[in-house]
Scaffold this motif. Structure first.
Motif, PDB file in Angstrom:
ATOM      1  N   ARG A 102      82.348 -42.166 -55.284  1.00 53.03           N
ATOM      2  CA  ARG A 102      83.575 -41.939 -56.064  1.00 53.03           C
ATOM      3  C   ARG A 102      83.834 -40.438 -56.227  1.00 53.03           C
ATOM      4  N   LEU A 103      82.759 -39.706 -56.478  1.00 52.68           N
ATOM      5  CA  LEU A 103      82.930 -38.265 -56.686  1.00 52.68           C
ATOM      6  C   LEU A 103      83.114 -37.527 -55.369  1.00 52.68           C
ATOM      7  N   GLY A 104      82.512 -38.101 -54.331  1.00 49.62           N
ATOM      8  CA  GLY A 104      82.431 -37.407 -53.049  1.00 49.62           C
ATOM      9  C   GLY A 104      83.770 -37.071 -52.457  1.00 49.62           C
ATOM     10  N   GLN A 105      84.805 -37.791 -52.907  1.00 51.44           N
ATOM     11  CA  GLN A 105      86.128 -37.478 -52.369  1.00 51.44           C
ATOM     12  C   GLN A 105      86.511 -36.028 -52.669  1.00 51.44           C
ATOM     13  N   HIS A 106      85.896 -35.458 -53.690  1.00 52.03           N
ATOM     14  CA  HIS A 106      86.281 -34.086 -54.090  1.00 52.03           C
ATOM     15  C   HIS A 106      85.042 -33.255 -54.384  1.00 52.03           C
ATOM     16  N   PRO A 107      84.237 -32.929 -53.376  1.00 47.02           N
ATOM     17  CA  PRO A 107      82.988 -32.222 -53.654  1.00 47.02           C
ATOM     18  C   PRO A 107      83.187 -30.793 -54.177  1.00 47.02           C
ATOM     19  N   ASP A 108      84.379 -30.212 -53.967  1.00 47.52           N
ATOM     20  CA  ASP A 108      84.558 -28.800 -54.333  1.00 47.52           C
ATOM     21  C   ASP A 108      85.047 -28.595 -55.763  1.00 47.52           C
ATOM     22  N   ARG A 109      85.331 -29.679 -56.417  1.00 54.71           N
ATOM     23  CA  ARG A 109      85.859 -29.534 -57.779  1.00 54.71           C
ATOM     24  C   ARG A 109      84.766 -29.223 -58.786  1.00 54.71           C
ATOM     25  N   VAL A 110      85.176 -28.665 -59.915  1.00 50.11           N
ATOM     26  CA  VAL A 110      84.253 -28.596 -61.048  1.00 50.11           C
ATOM     27  C   VAL A 110      83.891 -30.027 -61.426  1.00 50.11           C
ATOM     28  N   ARG A 111      82.572 -30.241 -61.631  1.00 52.00           N
ATOM     29  CA  ARG A 111      82.098 -31.547 -62.090  1.00 52.00           C
ATOM     30  C   ARG A 111      81.447 -31.379 -63.439  1.00 52.00           C
ATOM     31  N   VAL A 112      81.883 -32.155 -64.409  1.00 52.55           N
ATOM     32  CA  VAL A 112      81.245 -32.095 -65.727  1.00 52.55           C
ATOM     33  C   VAL A 112      80.558 -33.435 -65.973  1.00 52.55           C
ATOM     34  N   PHE A 113      79.253 -33.389 -66.128  1.00 56.28           N
ATOM     35  CA  PHE A 113      78.516 -34.602 -66.496  1.00 56.28           C
ATOM     36  C   PHE A 113      78.294 -34.537 -67.996  1.00 56.28           C
ATOM     37  N   TYR A 114      78.882 -35.463 -68.727  1.00 54.66           N
ATOM     38  CA  TYR A 114      78.741 -35.455 -70.187  1.00 54.66           C
ATOM     39  C   TYR A 114      77.761 -36.549 -70.573  1.00 54.66           C
ATOM     40  N   TYR A 115      76.635 -36.153 -71.169  1.00 58.75           N
ATOM     41  CA  TYR A 115      75.624 -37.142 -71.562  1.00 58.75           C
ATOM     42  C   TYR A 115      75.900 -37.596 -72.991  1.00 58.75           C
ATOM     43  N   SER A 116      76.691 -38.646 -73.120  1.00 52.59           N
ATOM     44  CA  SER A 116      76.972 -39.183 -74.461  1.00 52.59           C
ATOM     45  C   SER A 116      76.206 -40.499 -74.639  1.00 52.59           C
ATOM     46  N   THR A 117      74.924 -40.410 -74.328  1.00 49.20           N
ATOM     47  CA  THR A 117      74.035 -41.572 -74.476  1.00 49.20           C
ATOM     48  C   THR A 117      72.850 -41.130 -75.322  1.00 49.20           C
ATOM     49  N   SER A 118      71.942 -42.051 -75.550  1.00 44.24           N
ATOM     50  CA  SER A 118      70.714 -41.659 -76.231  1.00 44.24           C
ATOM     51  C   SER A 118      69.996 -40.586 -75.391  1.00 44.24           C
ATOM     52  N   PRO A 119      69.399 -39.581 -76.057  1.00 43.34           N
ATOM     53  CA  PRO A 119      68.673 -38.542 -75.307  1.00 43.34           C
ATOM     54  C   PRO A 119      67.496 -39.111 -74.505  1.00 43.34           C
ATOM     55  N   ASP A 120      67.079 -40.332 -74.827  1.00 44.78           N
ATOM     56  CA  ASP A 120      65.989 -40.954 -74.048  1.00 44.78           C
ATOM     57  C   ASP A 120      66.366 -41.077 -72.574  1.00 44.78           C
ATOM     58  N   PHE A 121      67.667 -41.065 -72.294  1.00 48.08           N
ATOM     59  CA  PHE A 121      68.110 -41.247 -70.898  1.00 48.08           C
ATOM     60  C   PHE A 121      68.355 -39.933 -70.165  1.00 48.08           C
ATOM     61  N   PHE A 122      68.317 -38.812 -70.884  1.00 51.14           N
ATOM     62  CA  PHE A 122      68.749 -37.557 -70.262  1.00 51.14           C
ATOM     63  C   PHE A 122      67.906 -37.202 -69.038  1.00 51.14           C
ATOM     64  N   ALA A 123      66.593 -37.461 -69.146  1.00 49.45           N
ATOM     65  CA  ALA A 123      65.708 -37.117 -68.024  1.00 49.45           C
ATOM     66  C   ALA A 123      66.060 -37.977 -66.819  1.00 49.45           C
ATOM     67  N   ALA A 124      66.215 -39.285 -67.039  1.00 52.96           N
ATOM     68  CA  ALA A 124      66.486 -40.197 -65.921  1.00 52.96           C
ATOM     69  C   ALA A 124      67.831 -39.872 -65.276  1.00 52.96           C
ATOM     70  N   ILE A 125      68.848 -39.641 -66.103  1.00 53.61           N
ATOM     71  CA  ILE A 125      70.177 -39.357 -65.520  1.00 53.61           C
ATOM     72  C   ILE A 125      70.103 -38.087 -64.671  1.00 53.61           C
ATOM     73  N   SER A 126      69.452 -37.057 -65.214  1.00 53.21           N
ATOM     74  CA  SER A 126      69.373 -35.787 -64.467  1.00 53.21           C
ATOM     75  C   SER A 126      68.630 -35.987 -63.155  1.00 53.21           C
ATOM     76  N   ALA A 127      67.525 -36.731 -63.216  1.00 50.89           N
ATOM     77  CA  ALA A 127      66.720 -36.947 -62.002  1.00 50.89           C
ATOM     78  C   ALA A 127      67.530 -37.723 -60.959  1.00 50.89           C
ATOM     79  N   HIS A 128      68.228 -38.756 -61.380  1.00 56.38           N
ATOM     80  CA  HIS A 128      69.016 -39.548 -60.425  1.00 56.38           C
ATOM     81  C   HIS A 128      70.176 -38.741 -59.851  1.00 56.38           C
ATOM     82  N   LEU A 129      70.836 -37.954 -60.710  1.00 53.48           N
ATOM     83  CA  LEU A 129      71.935 -37.120 -60.192  1.00 53.48           C
ATOM     84  C   LEU A 129      71.391 -36.135 -59.167  1.00 53.48           C
ATOM     85  N   GLY A 130      70.212 -35.574 -59.482  1.00 53.15           N
ATOM     86  CA  GLY A 130      69.596 -34.605 -58.573  1.00 53.15           C
ATOM     87  C   GLY A 130      69.200 -35.269 -57.257  1.00 53.15           C
TER      88      GLY A 130
END
Ligand code: NAD
Length: 486
Positions: A102-130
């Motif tokens: 979904r994002l790949g259509q526009h790889p050059d744009r600014v991307r903002v990932f907003y983590y509005s979940t429990s902080p327990d997920f922050f590590a997993a989300i970052s790792a998967h995005l990476g």
């Protein structure tokens, strides 16, 4: 305001309370203001299996009360055109490939990932995005509080996010920094010559920072039991406000110039010894009482709260800053739930005149004070003594009122609007740097440790009051009083 270039925002936790109450309404307002381009996309990602239409229906119904009079169906339709919904389990890597498409259509744009979940997920989300290669050079991540429950856990979260995002890409939000009066305090201090010479121990007697809520834990007893007022409010919001009051003039408004100065304040806070924790901190817990005229239950009777809970719903501390500018000036910080009023304000009390020349009882009782109010209204008032009309030379406090609504007709931005725009623009000044956050944890930890080791319990205070009696005693030991008691 200028329309921003097209960007993509992934809102993890897009069906949650924060997203619906603050983030989506803030983005809506910016569509209305013409700042968000038609090509920008907001991708709400959450656990619920919903179609895009069902999500939009839910979002409109839930956000509408928070938009008040600014809601109009045409702007909402235009806003909704930018919104997409992506059901996923953020913990599992399975959905990130599809998210990438979904994002790949526009790889050059600014991307903002907003983590509005429990902080327990922050590590997993970052790792998967990476791992999925979704973090581009122009990506940023916005992380919500609470970032940890102590120094070590905050370091763990920072490490986990920092493995995939550079510090310049990490936007730790503290929405108090986005509030208009806080911005105005910066303008007042550093855009005028009048105050800076007075902004020091020679002229300032004490500083009081209050964030009082009338609300209780609002069904979030479980969360609050693990948190308490010190972690939830004082470690972050109140210390950030203290930094804005106490910092030295930065050399520019460059993010690191400002954050370096805030960090110096945090590192200059006098550390608490176990004895200081007894004499310079007060913790309280509300018992049944009445807020306004409505009877309310005590904290220990709230759902999810242990009957013998030792969690504090109120905290007051006397902070001291060991610098030439501030040595000997107490900074009193307090925050609590189920307080008498909903009030957020900073009070700077200046010293008395050195030698009174006017007679009468009134003249020395009040010193000059500057009150920066964030809630319930936004204002800045400077109290000066003036002569009361009439025959006698009687002085009376009057105030110069910087009424933002009177002086400026433009709509003022909500804190989240300003901070979201800054995150999209990549402007870090109003976000908390890792070292600042860790210095704040470092300072509050001895308080947490002493409380945990102590047999004492938080002192009970009646819901609808200003907290336990010890809170007034904290100031009266220095011959001072909270603003509302003075
Ligand atoms: P919430 O419980 O209302 O919402 C959580 C969101 O996370 C929901 O959208 C849910 O679907 C999603 N979620 C949960 N588990 C998931 C999973 N495995 N996969 C995908 N999505 C999942 O929480 P909230 O009140 O919106 O708070 C979100 C964050 O913001 C928390 O860290 C909270 O501490 C912080 N925060 C909230 C507020 C507030 O006013 N609500 C204020 C400041 C900070």
């Amino acid at each position: 305001m200028k329309t921003l270039p097209d960007f993509d925002m992934v809102l993890f936790g897009g069906t949650g309370d924060l997203a619906m109450r603050k983030l989506l309404p803030a983005l809506y307002q910016q569509v209305k203001a013409g700042t968000l381009s038609a090509g920008s996309r907001i991708l709400a990602a959450a656990r619920k299996q919903l179609s895009r239409e069902a999500f939009l229906e839910l979002a409109e119904a839930t956000c509408r009360p928070f938009l008040g009079e600014s809601y109009d169906p045409d702007t909402w339709r235009s806003f909704a055109d930018r919104i997409h919904y992506f059901p996923m389990d953020v913990q599992s890597g399975a959905s990130y490939g599809a998210l990438g498409e979904r994002l790949g259509q526009h790889p050059d744009r600014v991307r903002v990932f907003y983590y509005s979940t429990s902080p327990d997920f922050f590590a997993a989300i970052s790792a998967h995005l990476g791992a999925t290669g979704l973090i581009t050079a122009d990506s940023r991540v916005v992380v919500e509080k609470p970032l940890g429950h102590d120094l070590e856990s905050s370091r763990e979260i920072n490490d986990a996010v920092g493995r995939h995002f550079a510090e310049r890409q990490i936007f730790r939000i503290d929405h108090y920094l986005g509030k208009e009066p806080v911005q105005n305090l910066l303008a007042l201090r550093f855009g005028n010559v009048l105050f800076e010479p007075l902004w020091r121990r020679e002229w300032v007697q004490d500083v009081q920072i209050t964030v009082a809520e009338q609300l209780g834990v609002e069904g979030r007893g479980d969360f609050y039991e693990r948190t308490g007022a010190l972690r939830d409010m004082l470690q972050n919001h109140l210390l950030q406000l203290l930094c804005i009051v106490a910092m030295e003039p930065p050399t520019s408004s460059d993010p690191d110039a400002v954050r370096d100065e805030k960090l110096k304040v945090l590192r200059s806070l006098k550390p608490f010894t176990p004895q200081d924790v007894v004499t310079k901190t007060v913790r309280g817990q509300y018992k049944a009482g009445a807020v306004g005229s409505r009877p309310v239950a005590g904290y220990a009777q709230e759902p999810g709260v242990a009957a013998d809970s030792r969690t504090e719903t109120f905290v007051a501390v006397k902070a001291e800053i060991d610098t030439w500018r501030w040595a000997g000036v107490p900074f009193f910080l307090r925050t609590g739930k189920r307080m008498s009023d909903k009030l957020a304000e900073i009070v700077i009390n200046f010293r008395q005149v050195p030698h009174p020349i006017f007679g009468g009882a009134d003249h020395t009782s009040r010193a000059n004070r500057l009150i920066i109010r964030m809630q319930p209204d936004e204002s800045m008032r400077l109290y000066l003594m003036a002569k009361q009309p009439g025959d006698a030379m009687t002085l009376h406090p009057v105030n110069l009122n910087l009424d933002f609504e009177e002086s400026f007709r433009e709509r003022r931005l909500e804190a989240y609007e300003r901070l979201l725009l800054d995150a999209i623009r990549g402007k870090l000044t109003l976000f908390v740097r890792r070292d600042e956050q860790e210095a704040a944890w470092h300072w509050v930890e001895p308080i947490l440790d002493s409380w945990a080791a102590s047999e004492d319990r938080p002192k009970l205070y009646t819901a609808g009051s200003w907290g336990p009696a010890g809170s007034s005693a904290l100031l009266s030991r220095d011959g001072l009083a909270w603003n509302e008691e003075d």
